[in-house]
Design a protein around this motif. Structure first.
Motif, PDB file in Angstrom:
ATOM      1  N   ARG A  68      32.231  41.031  41.011  1.00  0.00           N
ATOM      2  CA  ARG A  68      31.604  40.110  40.180  1.00  0.00           C
ATOM      3  C   ARG A  68      32.523  38.895  39.873  1.00  0.00           C
ATOM      4  O   ARG A  68      31.892  37.698  39.676  1.00  0.00           O
ATOM      5  N   SER A  69      33.617  39.584  39.187  1.00  0.00           N
ATOM      6  CA  SER A  69      34.475  38.334  38.541  1.00  0.00           C
ATOM      7  C   SER A  69      35.063  37.459  39.681  1.00  0.00           C
ATOM      8  O   SER A  69      35.635  37.830  40.608  1.00  0.00           O
ATOM      9  N   PRO A  70      35.159  36.130  39.212  1.00  0.00           N
ATOM     10  CA  PRO A  70      35.646  35.142  40.174  1.00  0.00           C
ATOM     11  C   PRO A  70      37.138  35.608  40.415  1.00  0.00           C
ATOM     12  O   PRO A  70      37.451  35.432  41.728  1.00  0.00           O
ATOM     13  N   GLU A  71      37.893  36.055  39.555  1.00  0.00           N
ATOM     14  CA  GLU A  71      39.252  35.911  39.694  1.00  0.00           C
ATOM     15  C   GLU A  71      39.472  37.158  40.806  1.00  0.00           C
ATOM     16  O   GLU A  71      40.875  37.558  40.955  1.00  0.00           O
ATOM     17  N   LEU A  72      38.573  38.295  41.005  1.00  0.00           N
ATOM     18  CA  LEU A  72      38.763  39.341  42.071  1.00  0.00           C
ATOM     19  C   LEU A  72      38.239  39.050  43.307  1.00  0.00           C
ATOM     20  O   LEU A  72      38.379  39.880  44.136  1.00  0.00           O
ATOM     21  N   MET A  73      37.634  37.887  43.760  1.00  0.00           N
ATOM     22  CA  MET A  73      36.815  37.397  44.733  1.00  0.00           C
ATOM     23  C   MET A  73      37.796  37.218  45.788  1.00  0.00           C
ATOM     24  O   MET A  73      39.026  37.039  45.792  1.00  0.00           O
ATOM     25  N   THR A  74      37.380  37.654  47.020  1.00  0.00           N
ATOM     26  CA  THR A  74      38.109  37.084  48.228  1.00  0.00           C
ATOM     27  C   THR A  74      37.531  35.942  48.943  1.00  0.00           C
ATOM     28  O   THR A  74      36.463  35.524  48.523  1.00  0.00           O
ATOM     29  N   LEU A  75      38.025  35.305  50.048  1.00  0.00           N
ATOM     30  CA  LEU A  75      37.747  34.112  50.373  1.00  0.00           C
ATOM     31  C   LEU A  75      36.093  33.937  50.910  1.00  0.00           C
ATOM     32  O   LEU A  75      35.338  33.221  50.303  1.00  0.00           O
ATOM     33  N   PRO A  76      35.571  34.951  51.634  1.00  0.00           N
ATOM     34  CA  PRO A  76      34.219  34.849  52.181  1.00  0.00           C
ATOM     35  C   PRO A  76      33.228  34.873  50.894  1.00  0.00           C
ATOM     36  O   PRO A  76      32.278  34.083  50.721  1.00  0.00           O
ATOM     37  N   LEU A  77      33.735  35.666  50.161  1.00  0.00           N
ATOM     38  CA  LEU A  77      32.516  35.948  48.820  1.00  0.00           C
ATOM     39  C   LEU A  77      32.619  34.621  48.029  1.00  0.00           C
ATOM     40  O   LEU A  77      31.591  34.060  47.710  1.00  0.00           O
ATOM     41  N   GLY A  78      33.940  34.099  47.732  1.00  0.00           N
ATOM     42  CA  GLY A  78      34.123  32.811  46.974  1.00  0.00           C
ATOM     43  C   GLY A  78      33.200  31.787  47.398  1.00  0.00           C
ATOM     44  O   GLY A  78      32.533  31.156  47.032  1.00  0.00           O
ATOM     45  N   LEU A  79      33.651  31.569  48.981  1.00  0.00           N
ATOM     46  CA  LEU A  79      32.723  30.631  49.534  1.00  0.00           C
ATOM     47  C   LEU A  79      31.289  30.657  49.432  1.00  0.00           C
ATOM     48  O   LEU A  79      30.557  29.770  49.270  1.00  0.00           O
ATOM     49  N   ALA A  80      30.717  31.986  49.733  1.00  0.00           N
ATOM     50  CA  ALA A  80      29.270  32.153  49.560  1.00  0.00           C
ATOM     51  C   ALA A  80      29.005  31.936  48.187  1.00  0.00           C
ATOM     52  O   ALA A  80      27.571  31.417  48.033  1.00  0.00           O
ATOM     53  N   THR A  81      29.495  32.200  47.127  1.00  0.00           N
ATOM     54  CA  THR A  81      29.186  31.823  45.482  1.00  0.00           C
ATOM     55  C   THR A  81      29.194  30.380  45.360  1.00  0.00           C
ATOM     56  O   THR A  81      28.314  29.801  44.726  1.00  0.00           O
ATOM     57  N   LEU A  82      30.269  29.637  46.247  1.00  0.00           N
ATOM     58  CA  LEU A  82      30.185  28.359  45.935  1.00  0.00           C
ATOM     59  C   LEU A  82      28.972  27.754  46.636  1.00  0.00           C
ATOM     60  O   LEU A  82      28.599  26.460  46.000  1.00  0.00           O
ATOM     61  N   GLN A  83      28.381  28.320  47.641  1.00  0.00           N
ATOM     62  CA  GLN A  83      27.349  27.522  48.428  1.00  0.00           C
ATOM     63  C   GLN A  83      26.322  27.326  47.207  1.00  0.00           C
ATOM     64  O   GLN A  83      25.349  26.432  47.308  1.00  0.00           O
ATOM     65  N   GLY A  84      25.935  28.479  46.482  1.00  0.00           N
ATOM     66  CA  GLY A  84      25.056  28.468  45.555  1.00  0.00           C
ATOM     67  C   GLY A  84      25.077  27.260  44.791  1.00  0.00           C
ATOM     68  O   GLY A  84      24.047  26.821  44.267  1.00  0.00           O
ATOM     69  N   ARG A  85      26.193  26.687  44.191  1.00  0.00           N
ATOM     70  CA  ARG A  85      26.452  25.667  43.505  1.00  0.00           C
ATOM     71  C   ARG A  85      26.522  24.383  44.012  1.00  0.00           C
ATOM     72  O   ARG A  85      26.158  23.469  43.225  1.00  0.00           O
ATOM     73  N   TYR A  86      26.921  24.554  45.237  1.00  0.00           N
ATOM     74  CA  TYR A  86      27.191  23.060  45.925  1.00  0.00           C
ATOM     75  C   TYR A  86      26.146  22.706  47.208  1.00  0.00           C
ATOM     76  O   TYR A  86      26.933  22.395  47.978  1.00  0.00           O
TER      77      TYR A  86
END
Lengths: 316, 270
Positions: B213-231
């Motif tokens: 859940r925490s952004p600072e523990l994310m890996t790239l695919p998960l980070g990118l997918a979260t980004l998608q929700g925002r942008y």
């Protein structure tokens, strides 16, 4: 050194088994067992804890009604029953089958064409193989994002090009009818190189003498391909089909990123439903039951194929 | 093959490769296009290229941290799988212990368990242990891979047994034979396992999505997918993130191509 070593080995062996039955063989076996435990522990412990145990837990959870917060209640096979009666389950299996039905012919035909084309020696053939394989190593998330952009209905490149030549511009992943075709297109792009590599390995194993012999017998290029190459390629084809079906039934990443199962559930696949049941609807029991149903379907499909291969797979 | 036909074939293959590679080029071009001009219609020659999208990317997610996470999680997974895989493979190949066949069959059976059957129970187990949203949770399911064991055992079975017998006569025990005789001789198989472990960790999405859940523990695919929700509409930012994710794995692929292709051809893992 070489003369003393066996002597030392036999003394330690008899020392280990000394009192009850002084058989050096049993002592050796027990010591071998000790070594085996030492060498297997690093892999056996995690496999037990994170593969076999959860497999059992999953079966147990599938018999409970449980939202992961309050206490679970045993409901027997109710989860399985309600899933089988649920229209959404049928829909997600249908979407998954649609995915496989679109994806497999596309990657197989494309992969075969590429493999045949690249099964020649000319300068730069290695670079071409490298290029075709590059999408395979790209992550599904990135593939989905890139294709979401390419297939963007209003500002995407594909619709722009379609517009230039006067073709209709579909709504792609924003249109229920086009959502799954969009996912299929992106997935085929990613996996084409994979199928190509498998089939290329198969083609390289086709003996040139057989093709030459067919030629002497008057077979034309198409006949040689159809009656010599294709049958000899059947083991590679079999591998591609088995793997594609196993992976296809488990499709999730690219669907989740590209369409999120939508619009309006139009591209919801089975693993997407497992995820939603667990984390959106708090129904871990149904989610586990559904994952078992999917596992059984994959198992059955694989067994049928392995049994059926005798009829069409030629082993040279 | 007649010369004209072969020239046409090569031309078609080159053209096809161009089409296949084009999405990569397009991803990069979009990432350096000013976000304002994205709606003006596609163009390959960006008039005023900018790194703005990469800056936005860095501002909205702890991007350096996420890239470092992806790297070290993939590296640790690789080392763990090399260790657990090679020790187990050695036991199956070289130690005659009772029940070897059965144990090996159980290992192979774990290959058939798909991740989607495991996500719910693994999530429950890790929640009970209060280990969700930790690096350990990310690593746990991939500490050992039966596929690696299988591939390394096949390679070790090819190593002549006379070599270990000679080493035994010289007083070497299993640890010595494993480390100094067998391991050095199965390097290509180790490389294949390493490359596959690295890639599947680098690209993995479903499991991190479940436990992190925490952004600072994310890996790239998960980070990118979260980004998608925002942008959702900021394609320059999404494509910048994609470039950051593609470049490292493409470099690994180009450097270790032989082992990558061998690995994929053996496994069908994707």
């Amino acid at each position: 050194m070489t003369t003393t070593a066996p002597a030392m080995a036999s003394t330690t062996a008899s020392a280990a088994t000394a009192p009850p039955t002084p058989s050096p063989r049993r002592g050796g076996r027990r010591r071998q067992l000790g070594w085996a435990v030492l060498f297997l522990a690093p892999s056996a412990v995690p496999l037990l804890l994170f593969s076999l145990l959860p497999m059992g837990v999953s079966l147990w959870v599938s018999l409970q009604q449980w939202n992961l917060i309050s206490d679970p209640t045993f409901v027997g096979l109710d989860n399985y029953r309600s899933l089988l009666a649920d229209e959404r389950t049928r829909a997600s299996f249908w979407h998954t089958l649609t995915y496989i039905g679109g994806y497999l012919p596309l990657v197989y035909a494309g992969g075969l064409a590429l493999a045949v084309g690249l099964n020649h020696t000319f300068r730069g053939v290695g670079a071409l193989r490298t290029a075709y394989f590059l999408p395979v190593v790209t992550s599904w998330v990135v593939v989905a994002l890139v294709w979401q952009w390419l297939l963007n209905p209003s500002t995407g490149l594909v619709n722009h090009l379609l517009g230039l030549v006067g073709l209709p511009q579909p709504g792609w992943w924003t249109d229920p009818a086009w959502a799954m075709p969009s996912v299929i297109l992106a997935s085929a792009w990613k996996d084409l190189g994979f199928v190509m590599v498998i089939l290329l390995a198969g083609l390289q194993a086709v003996p040139q003498e057989l093709l030459d012999a067919a030629k002497v017998d008057g077979a034309n290029a198409w006949q040689r391909f159809r009656h010599v190459t294709l049958p000899l390629l059947s083991p590679a084809t079999f591998f591609v089909v088995v793997i594609s079906l196993i992976n296809g039934f488990q499709v999730f990443d690219q669907v989740d990123v590209m369409t999120g199962g939508g619009p309006a559930g139009a591209s919801q696949v089975v693993v997407g439903q497992v995820y939603d049941l667990t984390f959106r609807y708090g129904s871990a029991g149904e989610a586990s039951a559904l994952s078992w149903l999917l596992f059984l379907v994959i198992l059955a499909v694989t067994i049928v194929q392995v049994r059926g291969q005798r009829r069409w797979v030629t082993h040279a | 093959m007649p010369r004209l036909r072969s020239a046409a074939l090569v031309a078609a293959l080159v053209l096809g490769a161009g089409v296949m590679l084009f999405p990569f080029l397009w991803t990069f071009v979009t990432s350096i296009t000013p976000s304002g001009s994205l709606a003006d219609g596609p163009t390959l020659l960006v008039e005023d290229p900018t790194l703005e999208a990469y800056r936005t990317l860095g501002d909205s997610l702890p991007m350096t941290r996420i890239v470092v996470n992806s790297f070290w999680i993939a590296a640790v997974t690789t080392l763990l799988q090399l260790f657990t895989g090679s020790t187990a493979a050695y036991a199956f190949s070289r130690i005659a212990f009772p029940g070897r066949g059965v144990v090996f069959a159980i290992y192979l059976a774990t290959l058939m368990i798909p991740l989607q059957v495991l996500i719910v129970p693994l999530f429950i187990q890790l929640t009970r242990l209060q280990l969700n949203d930790t690096y350990f949770a990310l690593l746990a399911p991939s500490i050992a891979s039966a596929f690696g064991v299988f591939l390394l055992r096949q390679a070790m079975d090819q190593v002549p047994r006379e070599l270990d017998e000679a080493a035994t006569l010289d007083g070497a025990n299993h640890l010595r034979i494993y480390a100094s005789v067998v391991l050095p001789l199965v390097r290509p198989a180790l490389a294949t396992v390493a490359v596959l472990a690295f890639m599947s960790s680098w690209n993995s999405y479903l499991w991190p999505l479940v436990v992190i859940r925490s952004p600072e523990l994310m890996t790239l695919p998960l980070g990118l997918a979260t980004l998608q929700g925002r942008y959702t509409t900021q394609w320059d930012v999404m494509m910048a993130g994609s470039v950051v994710s593609i470049v490292p794995i493409a470099v690994v692929y180009l450097l270790a191509q032989r082992y990558v292709i061998a690995g994929f051809a053996h496994s069908g893992l994707k």
